[in-house]
Structures are given as structure tokens and as C-alpha cells.
Write an enzyme that holds these catalytic residues in place. Structure first.
Site, PDB file in Angstrom:
ATOM      1  N   GLY A 120       0.089   0.018  -0.817  1.00  0.00           N
ATOM      2  CA  GLY A 120       1.411  -0.456  -0.074  1.00  0.00           C
ATOM      3  C   GLY A 120       1.308  -1.486   0.747  1.00  0.00           C
ATOM      4  O   GLY A 120       0.105  -1.364   1.445  1.00  0.00           O
ATOM      5  N   CYS A 137      -5.982   2.090  -1.788  1.00  0.00           N
ATOM      6  CA  CYS A 137      -5.633   1.260  -0.876  1.00  0.00           C
ATOM      7  C   CYS A 137      -5.069   2.025   0.187  1.00  0.00           C
ATOM      8  O   CYS A 137      -5.612   2.754   0.917  1.00  0.00           O
ATOM      9  CB  CYS A 137      -4.965   0.122  -1.485  1.00  0.00           C
ATOM     10  SG  CYS A 137      -4.868  -1.270  -0.234  1.00  0.00           S
ATOM     11  N   LEU A 138      -3.667   1.970   0.251  1.00  0.00           N
ATOM     12  CA  LEU A 138      -2.932   2.547   1.339  1.00  0.00           C
ATOM     13  C   LEU A 138      -2.977   3.914   1.031  1.00  0.00           C
ATOM     14  O   LEU A 138      -3.032   4.938   2.173  1.00  0.00           O
ATOM     15  CB  LEU A 138      -1.431   2.237   1.481  1.00  0.00           C
ATOM     16  CG  LEU A 138      -0.718   2.895   2.518  1.00  0.00           C
ATOM     17  CD1 LEU A 138      -1.062   2.687   3.813  1.00  0.00           C
ATOM     18  CD2 LEU A 138       0.875   2.471   2.315  1.00  0.00           C
ATOM     19  N   GLN A 181      -6.043   5.502   2.898  1.00  0.00           N
ATOM     20  CA  GLN A 181      -5.542   5.469   4.226  1.00  0.00           C
ATOM     21  C   GLN A 181      -4.682   6.751   4.727  1.00  0.00           C
ATOM     22  O   GLN A 181      -5.056   7.536   5.314  1.00  0.00           O
ATOM     23  CB  GLN A 181      -5.168   4.310   4.893  1.00  0.00           C
ATOM     24  CG  GLN A 181      -5.961   3.103   4.612  1.00  0.00           C
ATOM     25  CD  GLN A 181      -5.171   1.797   4.808  1.00  0.00           C
ATOM     26  OE1 GLN A 181      -4.083   1.742   5.168  1.00  0.00           O
ATOM     27  NE2 GLN A 181      -5.781   0.555   4.542  1.00  0.00           N
ATOM     28  N   HIS A 195      -9.201  -2.036  -5.397  1.00  0.00           N
ATOM     29  CA  HIS A 195      -8.226  -1.694  -6.256  1.00  0.00           C
ATOM     30  C   HIS A 195      -8.945  -1.705  -7.539  1.00  0.00           C
ATOM     31  O   HIS A 195      -9.146  -2.705  -8.299  1.00  0.00           O
ATOM     32  CB  HIS A 195      -7.228  -3.064  -6.242  1.00  0.00           C
ATOM     33  CG  HIS A 195      -6.220  -2.820  -5.046  1.00  0.00           C
ATOM     34  ND1 HIS A 195      -5.051  -2.367  -5.463  1.00  0.00           N
ATOM     35  CD2 HIS A 195      -6.227  -3.455  -3.883  1.00  0.00           C
ATOM     36  CE1 HIS A 195      -4.147  -2.671  -4.189  1.00  0.00           C
ATOM     37  NE2 HIS A 195      -5.097  -3.026  -3.136  1.00  0.00           N
ATOM     38  N   GLU A 223      -7.549  -0.693 -10.556  1.00  0.00           N
ATOM     39  CA  GLU A 223      -6.769  -1.540 -11.234  1.00  0.00           C
ATOM     40  C   GLU A 223      -6.886  -3.106 -11.313  1.00  0.00           C
ATOM     41  O   GLU A 223      -6.145  -3.597 -12.281  1.00  0.00           O
ATOM     42  CB  GLU A 223      -5.320  -0.949 -11.153  1.00  0.00           C
ATOM     43  CG  GLU A 223      -4.300  -1.693 -10.112  1.00  0.00           C
ATOM     44  CD  GLU A 223      -4.765  -1.380  -8.959  1.00  0.00           C
ATOM     45  OE1 GLU A 223      -4.251  -2.218  -7.785  1.00  0.00           O
ATOM     46  OE2 GLU A 223      -5.740  -0.771  -8.511  1.00  0.00           O
TER      47      GLU A 223
END
Length: 365
Positions: free
Chosen positions: A223, A251-252, A255, A335, A337
Site C-alpha cells: 500500500g 511491502c507496507l 512495515q 513483492h 507476487e
């Protein structure tokens, strides 16, 4: 060069001005200026919700030559895009190709930008621009057309996930494993990678209390924006961390799980946005080439003692993933994916499903 094109300016917040020509939708916009070094994959990048509020610079000089894919659907979502619309604020390229050719091209990049009311600028020196961004770090900018000035805008101050995520609970598939996908700007290929592994995906908004759902595992999505903004998401993750059901963050999501585990984040001088970032699995000599798109990074030294780094970036030694030492929780900053980019780490979805199966067997046993 086609004649009659409008003159347009890209203005950085340090006063630097680049003059170019307009394509796409003719309007002035502002945002954070970031660069991506990938050679292909602009349809995927432009529809990646992580780019919300950003003006995207392509360092590869020729863009638009293979057009934009068809709108074919699979699993009830567009097959060749990462969301249902373009999320970048503006596009900056060196050379825009007005001619395009590809077996799957539905229309031109410029026409697609016009449909989504997103401006583009070309015929500027993106090499010089990228050097400025690398040397000075995060910069705000604005594309100005017809002298219609707009104020600078810093997307890090806003809750961007609320602008790009699902607005209600959505259910996809009918598989044996029930996965809650916490949507803070989820790319559609995360959905695809889950659905082809015999799952039912329950996609929920960023601030939804998913701990009340019936699920076997949790996927924390990618995101946009500053991870410190999403306090409600972190609070829900903290509740889930008290349990033992598998959690996978991307990713986000990496975090946010790190913050929920007591960690902190910081903004990179210039983000990781490319198809070729090398990462190493901590404690091994195993390396992977990964697709990345982030401007913030987790400080692993701030984590609680029950957590440890899982992957590290070989370019700058920043964190690329964490895991819990005893519970089935792990995450990646890159990522797996892909879409676009290398698929070398898609096996991590299989590992996530494996953790779910192991957990379910333990509960039954």
C-alpha cells in the site's frame, strides 16, 4: 515528433524546472516525484495503489511502445492490471511512443491516461532528473499545463490507504483455506497468487477489525504512504499477533507488522522501485532478484526480542523482511507476487499455505 503538442513544465520544490511536451490528460497536478528503473511493466506500475499521490518517472527512455492491455477479467478482477484504475498522479518519460504494437494491446498509453484523467510529460532529460532525485532525496513536484499552477502536495501527510482500498468486505473464491487480506492498497496479483492455491480470500478495508472473522491465515498487503499513519491497522495486527494463526505481510504489510511488533520505520533517501533488487535470506548464502516499490523501511534494531530479520537488501543493507522466532509470522519488504518483475520468490505463497496447513493439522490433532 508530432507537431501541435502542448508545452508543459515539471517543477521541483527546489525550483528546478524541466520543460517538455504533453501527452495523456491535460491538467496540472502535484505530488512526490519518484523514479522507477524497470524496463517494462508500466501498465502494472501505473495501476499499483502504492503509487498513490506520486508523480512517476520512468528511467527507461522509451515508454508506450506496446500500448495498454485488454480489460479481460479473471477471478472477477482485471487480468492484466494491479487495480481497477490508474493511481499515479502523473507520468514523466523521456520518449513517448505514439505508435504501439502488441498482441494484447487494447489502446494506447496516452488514451488510457486520458480515460483516467492523468497527465503525462515527455521530451525531458530523465537522466538529469533522476540524478537530482538520487542526490537530494525525496522531492515534491508538480506538472504545470497552460500555466495553471497548483500547490505542492506531500502524500506522506495523508491516509492514502483509505483512498485506494476496498470500502467493504469482499469475498473471492471458494477454496479450503480462508485467508483474510487486509487491504491497505493491495495489488491484484496478491489476490491471484492466493486464489490459485485453493483459498477463499476475504478482502477487508484497512481499518476493519478482521480478528472477528473466521479465518485460517492473514495476508497484510502492500500500500501507499507513511506506515505510521495506519494506527488502526496496527492495533488490529497487534491483536492477531497474540494468537497463533499464520500471518504473511508484503511491502507496507512488512512495515505494519514490524510496527505492531514494537519496531519503527524511516523514509529512505530514495526508494526502491525496480525489478532487479538483490536480497539475501539472513543466515544463508541464498539470494533472490526481486521486484520492489517502497519509500519507507523498517528499522529491525527496534524490534522486540521475539523477532528477527528474514531478508536483507544487498544494495544498501536495509531490511527486506522479518519473522517471529517461534510463531508462524513472516513478511517481505519486496513483492513475491511481482507483476511486474521476476517471480523468483512466489514460492513464499506456498510456504504461507504450508504454515496454514500445519496450523490446522495441529488444531485438529
Amino acid at each position: 515528433m508530432i507537431s501541435g503538442l502542448k508545452e508543459v513544465k515539471l517543477v521541483l520544490d527546489d525550483g528546478t524546472v524541466f520543460k517538455g511536451k504533453s501527452f495523456g490528460f491535460p491538467k496540472s497536478v502535484s505530488g512526490e516525484v519518484v523514479f522507477n528503473t524497470a524496463m517494462t511493466g508500466y501498465p502494472e506500475s501505473l495501476t499499483d495503489p502504492s503509487y498513490k499521490g506520486q508523480i512517476l518517472v520512468s528511467t527507461y527512455p522509451l515508454v508506450g511502445n506496446y500500448g495498454v492491455p485488454s480489460k479481460e477479467e479473471e477471478f472477477g478482477i482485471p487480468k492484466f492490471y494491479e487495480s481497477d484504475r490508474i493511481h499515479i498522479s502523473g507520468l514523466v518519460v523521456s520518449d513517448y511512443s505514439f505508435e504501439f504494437s502488441h498482441w494484447n494491446a487494447g489502446h494506447s498509453l496516452s488514451d488510457w491516461l486520458i480515460q483516467n484523467e492523468v497527465p503525462g510529460i515527455f521530451d525531458i532529460d530523465t537522466r538529469e532528473l533522476t540524478k537530482i532525485l538520487r542526490e537530494k532525496g525525496p522531492m515534491l513536484g508538480k506538472i504545470i499545463i497552460d500555466d495553471e499552477d497548483v500547490p505542492f502536495y506531500n502524500p506522506d501527510n495523508d491516509n492514502l490507504a483509505a483512498q485506494v482500498c476496498a470500502t467493504e468486505k469482499l469475498i473471492y473464491g471458494n477454496g479450503k483455506h480462508r485467508i483474510v487480506l487486509v487491504d491497505t492498497g493491495a495489488k491484484y496479483n496478491i489476490l491471484r497468487c492466493l486464489l490459485k492455491r485453493d483459498t477463499t480470500v476475504i478482502r477487508v478495508p484497512w481499518n476493519y477489525d478482521f480478528t472477528q472473522e473466521d479465518y485460517d491465515g492473514i495476508m497484510l498487503s502492500n500500500g501507499p504512504g507513511n506506515p505510521e499513519v495506519y494506527k488502526e491497522t496496527v492495533a488490529n495486527i497487534q491483536k492477531a499477533l497474540k494468537g497463533d494463526k499464520p500471518i504473511f505481510g508484503i511491502c507496507l504489510g512488512n512495515q505494519l507488522m514490524g510496527i505492531a511488533a514494537g519496531g519503527s520505520t524511516r523514509k529512505l533517501k530514495y526508494g526502491h522501485r525496480a525489478h532487479n533488487h538483490p536480497v539475501k535470506k539472513v543466515g544463508t548464502d541464498t539470494c533472490y532478484i526481486t521486484s520492489q516499490n517502497h519509500g519507507f523501511v523498517l528499522d529491525t534494531k527496534s524490534l522486540e526480542k521475539d523477532w528477527e530479520p528474514l531478508f536483507v537488501n544487498l544494495n544498501d543493507d536495509t531490511n527486506e523482511g522479518i519473522r517471529h522466532k517461534t510463531k508462524p509470522f513472516f513478511s517481505t519488504q519486496f513483492h513475491p507476487e511481482a507483476s511486474s518483475g521476476p517471480t523468483d520468490t512466489e514460492f513464499l505463497f506456498d510456504e504461507f499455505i504450508g504454515l496454514i496447513e500445519k496450523y490446522k493439522e495441529a488444531v485438529v490433532g
